[in-house]
Design an enzyme around this catalytic site. Sequence first.
Site, mmCIF file in Angstrom:
data_model
loop_
_atom_site.group_PDB
_atom_site.id
_atom_site.type_symbol
_atom_site.label_atom_id
_atom_site.label_comp_id
_atom_site.label_asym_id
_atom_site.label_seq_id
_atom_site.Cartn_x
_atom_site.Cartn_y
_atom_site.Cartn_z
ATOM 1 N N TYR A 264 22.542 21.715 19.562
ATOM 2 C CA TYR A 264 22.678 22.173 18.176
ATOM 3 C C TYR A 264 24.159 22.354 17.811
ATOM 4 O O TYR A 264 24.527 22.288 16.656
ATOM 5 C CB TYR A 264 21.967 23.521 17.990
ATOM 6 C CG TYR A 264 20.465 23.460 17.844
ATOM 7 C CD1 TYR A 264 19.749 22.275 18.039
ATOM 8 C CD2 TYR A 264 19.754 24.607 17.493
ATOM 9 C CE1 TYR A 264 18.367 22.247 17.906
ATOM 10 C CE2 TYR A 264 18.377 24.587 17.343
ATOM 11 C CZ TYR A 264 17.686 23.410 17.548
ATOM 12 O OH TYR A 264 16.320 23.390 17.398
ATOM 13 N N GLY A 265 24.954 22.620 18.826
ATOM 14 C CA GLY A 265 26.358 22.987 18.603
ATOM 15 C C GLY A 265 27.212 21.899 17.979
ATOM 16 O O GLY A 265 28.329 22.163 17.543
ATOM 17 N N CYS B 155 19.527 31.740 20.973
ATOM 18 C CA CYS B 155 20.541 30.690 20.785
ATOM 19 C C CYS B 155 21.586 31.258 19.833
ATOM 20 O O CYS B 155 21.257 31.595 18.684
ATOM 21 C CB CYS B 155 19.855 29.463 20.176
ATOM 22 S SG CYS B 155 21.008 28.151 19.705
ATOM 23 N N CYS C 65 27.190 31.609 24.377
ATOM 24 C CA CYS C 65 26.167 30.569 24.270
ATOM 25 C C CYS C 65 25.193 30.871 25.396
ATOM 26 O O CYS C 65 25.612 31.136 26.531
ATOM 27 C CB CYS C 65 26.784 29.183 24.447
ATOM 28 S SG CYS C 65 25.556 27.876 24.712
ATOM 29 N N THR C 66 23.894 30.836 25.085
ATOM 30 C CA THR C 66 22.921 31.268 26.094
ATOM 31 C C THR C 66 22.780 30.273 27.256
ATOM 32 O O THR C 66 22.150 30.587 28.265
ATOM 33 C CB THR C 66 21.548 31.514 25.447
ATOM 34 O OG1 THR C 66 21.135 30.319 24.755
ATOM 35 C CG2 THR C 66 21.608 32.675 24.471
ATOM 36 N N HIS C 67 23.371 29.089 27.114
ATOM 37 C CA HIS C 67 23.391 28.169 28.255
ATOM 38 C C HIS C 67 24.377 28.638 29.326
ATOM 39 O O HIS C 67 24.196 28.344 30.505
ATOM 40 C CB HIS C 67 23.816 26.762 27.816
ATOM 41 C CG HIS C 67 22.721 25.950 27.203
ATOM 42 N ND1 HIS C 67 22.234 26.179 25.942
ATOM 43 C CD2 HIS C 67 22.005 24.895 27.690
ATOM 44 C CE1 HIS C 67 21.275 25.301 25.673
ATOM 45 N NE2 HIS C 67 21.119 24.515 26.720
#
Length: 255
Positions: free
Chosen positions: A45-46, A76, A185-187
């Site tokens: 999405y980024g 997110c 960022c949740t990643h």
Amino acid sequence: MNLDPKAPIGVFDSGLGGISVLKRLVEQMPEEDYIFFGDRKNAPYGNKQAKEVLRLTEQAYELFRERGCKAMVIACNTATGVAADALRSRHSGFPILAIEPAVKPAAEAFPGGKILLMATPLAMKTERIRSLARRFQKRAEIQLLPCPGLVELIETGHLSDEALKAKLKELFWGLETPDGVVLGCTHFPHVAPAIREYFGENVPLFDGGEGVARHTETVLKNAGLKKESNEKGTVEFIFSKGDEKTLSLAKKLLS
Ligand code: DGL
């Protein structure tokens, strides 16, 4: 709105990143049932336009409503920055929780210090992140670092290999060692060991997962929507694109 305390909680991200938040939710409220939706078909999405991310987040909301969920957690930061306020005003009465980068605890831990805030290129452009950084700029120096390409590597399972290390080296090149790093960022919590290895063990990493899990519990309790049970709940994964390998990586990230 008639919501059922026994219904699942919908947890949403563009991909596997939100599992870092799901993990905190399960630790905080193990008795609850969860549906995790990772929109991998449209990730990352980024790198997208804000209005596209708003549309995709609305679609995730619709999916959770169709599945009878009692709440939605936007796991997110990019979707939060772009869509959380809009969704809340369109769907008032339905609890919509959202992740926020842990800038506050980081700035408070290091008054006058240097804080590095890592996020996706789109999240970095949102007013939500910019105003958060401005708000704490007096406490500490907040340096914004957009991280193109990092989500893509994590999505494809590069969590600690040479490709990941080379990407971190490229992103961090020329930076002074900060006092603390905010994983916006949740990643990124999935590659926390590699980030720690780069900056050293004494540079703490901050992420918003625990905070949103605690807040979700409070909101559910206050709304009379907390599930009462002594048994462990279930987790269902839905991916808009994925195979057996995706599912086994998802389970590994949750464990
Ligand atoms: N996990 C998402 C976030 O927290 C990543 C967005 C993306 O797909 O680029 O921002």
